[in-house]
Design an enzyme around this catalytic site. Structure first.
Site, mmCIF file in Angstrom:
data_model
loop_
_atom_site.group_PDB
_atom_site.id
_atom_site.type_symbol
_atom_site.label_atom_id
_atom_site.label_comp_id
_atom_site.label_asym_id
_atom_site.label_seq_id
_atom_site.Cartn_x
_atom_site.Cartn_y
_atom_site.Cartn_z
ATOM 1 N N CYS A 1 -9.231 -5.609 -4.911
ATOM 2 C CA CYS A 1 -9.863 -4.782 -3.877
ATOM 3 C C CYS A 1 -11.133 -4.125 -4.410
ATOM 4 O O CYS A 1 -12.136 -4.019 -3.693
ATOM 5 C CB CYS A 1 -8.890 -3.713 -3.387
ATOM 6 S SG CYS A 1 -7.355 -4.368 -2.686
ATOM 7 N N CYS B 1 -5.623 -1.573 -6.506
ATOM 8 C CA CYS B 1 -5.742 -3.036 -6.548
ATOM 9 C C CYS B 1 -7.057 -3.461 -7.190
ATOM 10 O O CYS B 1 -8.138 -3.080 -6.727
ATOM 11 C CB CYS B 1 -5.629 -3.601 -5.132
ATOM 12 S SG CYS B 1 -6.012 -5.355 -5.009
#
EC number: 5.3.4.1
Length: 454
Positions: free
Chosen positions: A56, A53
């Site tokens: 993230c 991600c």
């Protein structure tokens, strides 16, 4: 010598950066399957992430700073992170639906963080939710301190009552957004006038407002509407949050770097309406300004000129535009009244046609942004599939042509066999009558390939 000193300084800086990263990461615990059994003894602030991600990865350095700050101030909240793809069952149990997801876990309760992903905002969320649900204000000094510290907060004044029970229920739901306090009537500032007790008040915009059950309806809904200041500097996150309030958002879309009269005038007009006409419009409208038109253009699927005024209904994606420039406060008030009485027609919306238009617009915007940011990547992403499709189409076309040629060969071979059978039959008929005379052989028809060779 100078080069050696520069190299030494560079190595020293790199070492400091690496050590700083190691120290920060040391205060963020990597969680595994044992976390499920051991977490109830402590309060945890957890980042559920996925290794692939992009958001993230952007959050990771901020999260490390959060861990370091929480440790340095002696907070009882422990900071951790969990790979939600490796421990998907635990993540599902906590209601993780996307990445990254930030949750504060306190006993059997799990609170979602939905604010900006900055260190200060995340730490404030952790302090607010990890503490008492309703915080007492024992003195006027403490009350004044809270006024200086928080731009918006709610206070229950009075003793035990059904209103207090509703207040506690609302606080348990909305503690993720704002602060809730309780105080006695003696602690409340002298300028506050209460017609009846108990009462719930909101302090913001350098004044206060009292909840009226008959006029304001449900207490939780009122708190959800009043948790914002009357005038805000807007961004995409705030507009999303305002969708839950049911209010229309009156925006001055300006360029904050532009100090011309047109830009500053519109901002001042919106501020004045928000301040002087609060009693008329605060139940239905939220006021503010937004720097630039990029987000608004995406939301409206249109190109707005800057500066301008637009009124948004964030709950159903409708919007209102005036066909002329707003020159003063009276023009803005008239525009708002026309929206309320239905004179101004709403544009946009969430109909099926608008949703299809949104899909096309988003696809077009994505393609354009890819080519603008990286033309080579755009050529690869869209050129490769087109090339594969072209090859497949060519293969299908040539396969049909070869099939026709094979069918033609089959028809030619079939006719040759029939001719051969007729020749043999004629030979058999001629042999008895000729009495052994030599019959000249009939030349067999040539194969198509042999004809081509000749």
């Amino acid at each position: 010598m100078a080069a050696w000193k520069s190299w030494t300084a560079l190595r020293l800086c790199a070492t400091v950066v690496v050590l700083d990263m190691v120290v920060c990461k040391g205060f963020v615990e990597d969680l595994d399957e044992s976390f499920k059994e051991n977490r109830n003894d402590d309060i945890w602030l957890v980042d559920f992430y996925a290794p692939w991600c992009g958001h993230c990865k952007k959050l990771e350095p901020i999260w490390n700073e959060v861990g370091l700050e929480m440790k340095s101030i002696g907070s009882p909240v422990k900071v951790g992170k969990m790979d939600a793809t490796s421990y998907s069952s635990i993540a599902s149990e906590f209601g993780v639906r996307g990445y990254p997801t930030i949750k504060l876990l306190k006993g059997d309760l799990a609170y979602n963080y939905r604010g900006p992903r900055t260190k200060d905002d995340i730490i404030e969320f952790a302090h607010r939710v990890s503490g008492a649900l309703i915080r007492p204000l024992p003195s006027q000094q403490m009350f004044e301190h809270m006024q200086k510290r928080h731009r918006v907060f709610f206070v229950y004044v009075g003793g035990e009552s059904p209103l207090k029970e509703k207040y506690i229920d609302a606080a348990s739901e909305l503690i993720v957004y704002t602060y809730f306090f309780s105080a006695s009537e003696e602690v409340v500032p002298e300028y506050v006038t209460l017609k009846e007790m108990p009462a719930v008040l909101v302090f913001k915009d350098e004044t206060y407002f009292v909840y009226d059950e008959y006029e304001d309806g449900d207490l939780s809904s009122w708190i959800n509407r009043e948790r914002f200041q009357n005038y805000l500097a807007m961004d995409g996150f705030l507009l999303y949050e305002l969708g839950d309030t049911g209010k229309l958002v009156a925006l001055a879309v300006i360029d904050e770097k532009n100090t011309s009269v047109e830009h500053t005038r519109l901002k001042s007009i919106i501020q004045e309406v928000a301040r002087d006409y609060r009693d008329l419009f605060h139940r239905d409208f939220q006021f503010g300004h937004m720097d630039g038109n990029d987000y608004i253009n995406t939301l409206l699927m249109d190109e707005l000129t800057v500066p301008t005024v637009v009124v948004l209904n964030t709950s159903n994606q409708q919007y209102f535009l005036l066909d002329r420039q707003i020159k003063n406060v009276e023009d803005m008030v008239q525009f708002i009244n026309n929206i309320l009485d239905g004179t101004v027609e709403a544009q946009g919306g969430d109909s099926i046609l608008q949703r299809l238009k949104r899909i096309v617009f988003d696809a077009k915007s994505t393609i354009v942004s890819i080519f603008k940011s990286s033309p080579l990547m755009g050529c690869f992403l869209f050129g490769l599939p087109l090339g594969v499709i072209s090859i497949m189409c060519y293969g299908i076309y040539t396969a049909d042509t070869d099939g026709g040629y094979i069918e033609e060969r089959y028809e030619v071979s079939k006719s040759e066999n029939e001719n051969q059978e007729q020749i043999e039959e004629s030979k058999e008929q001629q042999e008895p009558s000729s009495g052994g005379s030599v019959v000249p052989t009939v030349q067999e028809p040539k194969d198509v390939l042999e004809k081509k060779k000749d």
